[in-house]
Design a protein around this motif. Structure first.
Motif, PDB file in Angstrom:
ATOM      1  N   ASP A 143      59.231  76.079  18.831  1.00  0.00           N
ATOM      2  CA  ASP A 143      57.926  77.241  19.193  1.00  0.00           C
ATOM      3  C   ASP A 143      57.394  78.113  20.167  1.00  0.00           C
ATOM      4  N   VAL A 144      56.886  78.976  19.640  1.00  0.00           N
ATOM      5  CA  VAL A 144      56.204  80.270  20.355  1.00  0.00           C
ATOM      6  C   VAL A 144      54.728  80.121  20.057  1.00  0.00           C
ATOM      7  N   PRO A 145      54.762  79.793  22.187  1.00  0.00           N
ATOM      8  CA  PRO A 145      55.810  79.785  22.972  1.00  0.00           C
ATOM      9  C   PRO A 145      56.634  78.655  23.328  1.00  0.00           C
ATOM     10  N   GLU A 146      56.920  78.210  23.942  1.00  0.00           N
ATOM     11  CA  GLU A 146      57.902  77.465  24.250  1.00  0.00           C
ATOM     12  C   GLU A 146      56.771  76.163  24.494  1.00  0.00           C
ATOM     13  N   HIS A 147      56.092  76.264  24.911  1.00  0.00           N
ATOM     14  CA  HIS A 147      54.846  75.440  25.688  1.00  0.00           C
ATOM     15  C   HIS A 147      53.458  75.920  25.802  1.00  0.00           C
ATOM     16  N   HIS A 148      52.604  75.513  25.818  1.00  0.00           N
ATOM     17  CA  HIS A 148      51.080  75.787  25.428  1.00  0.00           C
ATOM     18  C   HIS A 148      50.848  77.065  26.881  1.00  0.00           C
ATOM     19  N   LYS A 149      50.164  77.712  26.817  1.00  0.00           N
ATOM     20  CA  LYS A 149      49.477  78.617  27.339  1.00  0.00           C
ATOM     21  C   LYS A 149      50.816  79.712  28.587  1.00  0.00           C
ATOM     22  N   GLU A 150      51.872  79.659  27.969  1.00  0.00           N
ATOM     23  CA  GLU A 150      52.596  80.637  28.591  1.00  0.00           C
ATOM     24  C   GLU A 150      52.503  81.678  27.380  1.00  0.00           C
ATOM     25  N   GLU A 151      53.426  82.962  28.000  1.00  0.00           N
ATOM     26  CA  GLU A 151      53.266  83.754  26.627  1.00  0.00           C
ATOM     27  C   GLU A 151      54.892  83.822  26.037  1.00  0.00           C
ATOM     28  N   GLY A 152      54.009  84.458  24.707  1.00  0.00           N
ATOM     29  CA  GLY A 152      55.157  84.282  23.278  1.00  0.00           C
ATOM     30  C   GLY A 152      55.544  84.780  23.602  1.00  0.00           C
ATOM     31  N   GLU A 153      56.548  85.426  22.897  1.00  0.00           N
ATOM     32  CA  GLU A 153      57.287  86.182  22.216  1.00  0.00           C
ATOM     33  C   GLU A 153      58.478  85.564  20.696  1.00  0.00           C
ATOM     34  N   MET A 154      58.518  86.545  19.046  1.00  0.00           N
ATOM     35  CA  MET A 154      59.302  86.044  18.754  1.00  0.00           C
ATOM     36  C   MET A 154      60.249  87.124  18.680  1.00  0.00           C
ATOM     37  N   VAL A 155      61.001  87.598  18.161  1.00  0.00           N
ATOM     38  CA  VAL A 155      61.981  88.930  17.500  1.00  0.00           C
ATOM     39  C   VAL A 155      62.619  88.313  16.593  1.00  0.00           C
ATOM     40  N   ILE A 156      62.891  88.933  15.451  1.00  0.00           N
ATOM     41  CA  ILE A 156      63.997  88.281  14.546  1.00  0.00           C
ATOM     42  C   ILE A 156      65.330  88.795  14.435  1.00  0.00           C
ATOM     43  N   PRO A 157      66.011  87.649  14.836  1.00  0.00           N
ATOM     44  CA  PRO A 157      67.475  87.490  15.317  1.00  0.00           C
ATOM     45  C   PRO A 157      68.699  88.400  14.732  1.00  0.00           C
ATOM     46  N   SER A 158      68.380  89.824  13.893  1.00  0.00           N
ATOM     47  CA  SER A 158      68.892  90.569  13.225  1.00  0.00           C
ATOM     48  C   SER A 158      68.281  91.517  11.817  1.00  0.00           C
ATOM     49  N   TYR A 159      68.972  92.181  11.518  1.00  0.00           N
ATOM     50  CA  TYR A 159      68.278  93.251  10.485  1.00  0.00           C
ATOM     51  C   TYR A 159      68.391  92.159   9.498  1.00  0.00           C
ATOM     52  N   GLY A 160      67.802  91.756   8.655  1.00  0.00           N
ATOM     53  CA  GLY A 160      68.513  91.108   7.445  1.00  0.00           C
ATOM     54  C   GLY A 160      67.473  89.962   7.067  1.00  0.00           C
ATOM     55  N   TYR A 161      66.693  90.029   7.950  1.00  0.00           N
ATOM     56  CA  TYR A 161      65.859  88.499   8.330  1.00  0.00           C
ATOM     57  C   TYR A 161      64.223  89.259   8.349  1.00  0.00           C
ATOM     58  N   PHE A 162      63.764  88.297   7.569  1.00  0.00           N
ATOM     59  CA  PHE A 162      62.683  89.650   7.828  1.00  0.00           C
ATOM     60  C   PHE A 162      61.524  87.808   7.975  1.00  0.00           C
ATOM     61  N   ILE A 163      60.254  88.103   8.511  1.00  0.00           N
ATOM     62  CA  ILE A 163      58.960  86.848   8.675  1.00  0.00           C
ATOM     63  C   ILE A 163      58.519  86.480   7.093  1.00  0.00           C
ATOM     64  N   ARG A 164      58.044  85.480   6.339  1.00  0.00           N
ATOM     65  CA  ARG A 164      57.965  85.293   5.638  1.00  0.00           C
ATOM     66  C   ARG A 164      56.600  84.289   5.350  1.00  0.00           C
ATOM     67  N   GLY A 165      56.314  83.588   6.751  1.00  0.00           N
ATOM     68  CA  GLY A 165      55.189  82.326   7.387  1.00  0.00           C
ATOM     69  C   GLY A 165      55.196  82.023   8.342  1.00  0.00           C
ATOM     70  N   ALA A 166      54.092  81.136   8.511  1.00  0.00           N
ATOM     71  CA  ALA A 166      54.038  80.455   9.857  1.00  0.00           C
ATOM     72  C   ALA A 166      53.649  78.880   9.835  1.00  0.00           C
ATOM     73  N   GLN A 167      54.452  78.008  10.898  1.00  0.00           N
ATOM     74  CA  GLN A 167      53.826  76.750  10.846  1.00  0.00           C
ATOM     75  C   GLN A 167      52.847  76.734  12.474  1.00  0.00           C
ATOM     76  N   THR A 168      51.335  76.505  12.575  1.00  0.00           N
ATOM     77  CA  THR A 168      51.408  76.552  12.986  1.00  0.00           C
ATOM     78  C   THR A 168      49.785  74.876  14.225  1.00  0.00           C
ATOM     79  N   THR A 169      50.532  74.493  15.110  1.00  0.00           N
ATOM     80  CA  THR A 169      49.047  73.674  15.543  1.00  0.00           C
ATOM     81  C   THR A 169      48.175  74.337  17.044  1.00  0.00           C
ATOM     82  N   PHE A 170      47.519  73.383  16.388  1.00  0.00           N
ATOM     83  CA  PHE A 170      46.739  73.409  17.374  1.00  0.00           C
ATOM     84  C   PHE A 170      46.261  72.228  18.517  1.00  0.00           C
ATOM     85  N   SER A 171      46.296  72.118  20.369  1.00  0.00           N
ATOM     86  CA  SER A 171      46.056  71.775  20.610  1.00  0.00           C
ATOM     87  C   SER A 171      44.798  71.300  21.267  1.00  0.00           C
TER      88      SER A 171
END
Length: 196
Positions: A143-171
């Protein structure tokens, strides 16, 4: 140092240099953001680049909204130009959402609109397809952020990985979202599958 290491170092240098070149809204965090509070935005990577990092900053007093920042990087040279780009599925504010770029696309942009009535945003990914590359070794981040109301950050772990999409939940109670980004590697060869 091998040519692969030099190429990887140059790619990382390009990520950090293009991130600093993007202009946006400055908030007291010292970070540049692509949006202001409770305002829509449309962010697209330069042609031939895809998203590699996503940051957000939450404020309850500003309508339980987030400021957003994105970074892009070039795709591998041998992929050439994207064959096509499009806006994919859209979610509705206040609802859960799961979206993976159709047609084996990669996320190259994001647009969002804020809805005061639900204190949430709707989302849509801008996707680009390269030749007929297919994803493999896909996984979801934590989960990004790990807890609600926190700052969020996601950086791909290494070159060669790409973002294809996301799953998100809303509280509905906390009026905030958590994201799990879907990261994949892409084949080095053309494949025959339309959507994998």
């Amino acid at each position: 140092m091998s040519s692969a290491h030099v190429l990887q170092a140059l790619c990382l240098l390009m990520v950090f240099s293009t991130a600093g070149a993007q202009h946006g809204y400055m908030h007291d965090t010292g970070e540049e953001w692509v949006n202001t509070w409770r305002q829509g935005f449309n962010f697209q990577c330069p042609h031939g680049e895809v998203l590699v990092a996503i940051r957000s900053y939450f404020s309850e007093k500003e309508g339980s909204d987030r400021l957003w920042n994105f970074e892009c990087q070039w795709t591998p040279y041998d992929w050439g130009e994207p064959n096509e780009c499009w806006w994919d599925d859209i979610n509705r504010a206040g609802l859960e959402w799961s979206s993976v770029c159709t047609n084996n696309g990669l996320v190259a942009g994001v647009q969002s609109k804020y809805f005061e009535a639900v204190l949430d945003r709707e989302w849509q990914f801008y996707c680009c397809r390269y030749a007929r590359r297919c994803p493999y070794s896909c996984w979801k981040t934590s989960d990004v952020p790990e807890h609600h109301k926190e700052e969020g950050e996601m950086v791909i772990p290494s070159y060669g990985y790409f973002i294809r999409g996301a799953q998100t939940t809303f509280s509905g109670v906390l009026r905030d979202r958590q994201w799990k980004y879907i990261l994949c590697r892409m084949t080095d060869f053309d494949c025959q599958f339309e959507n994998f």
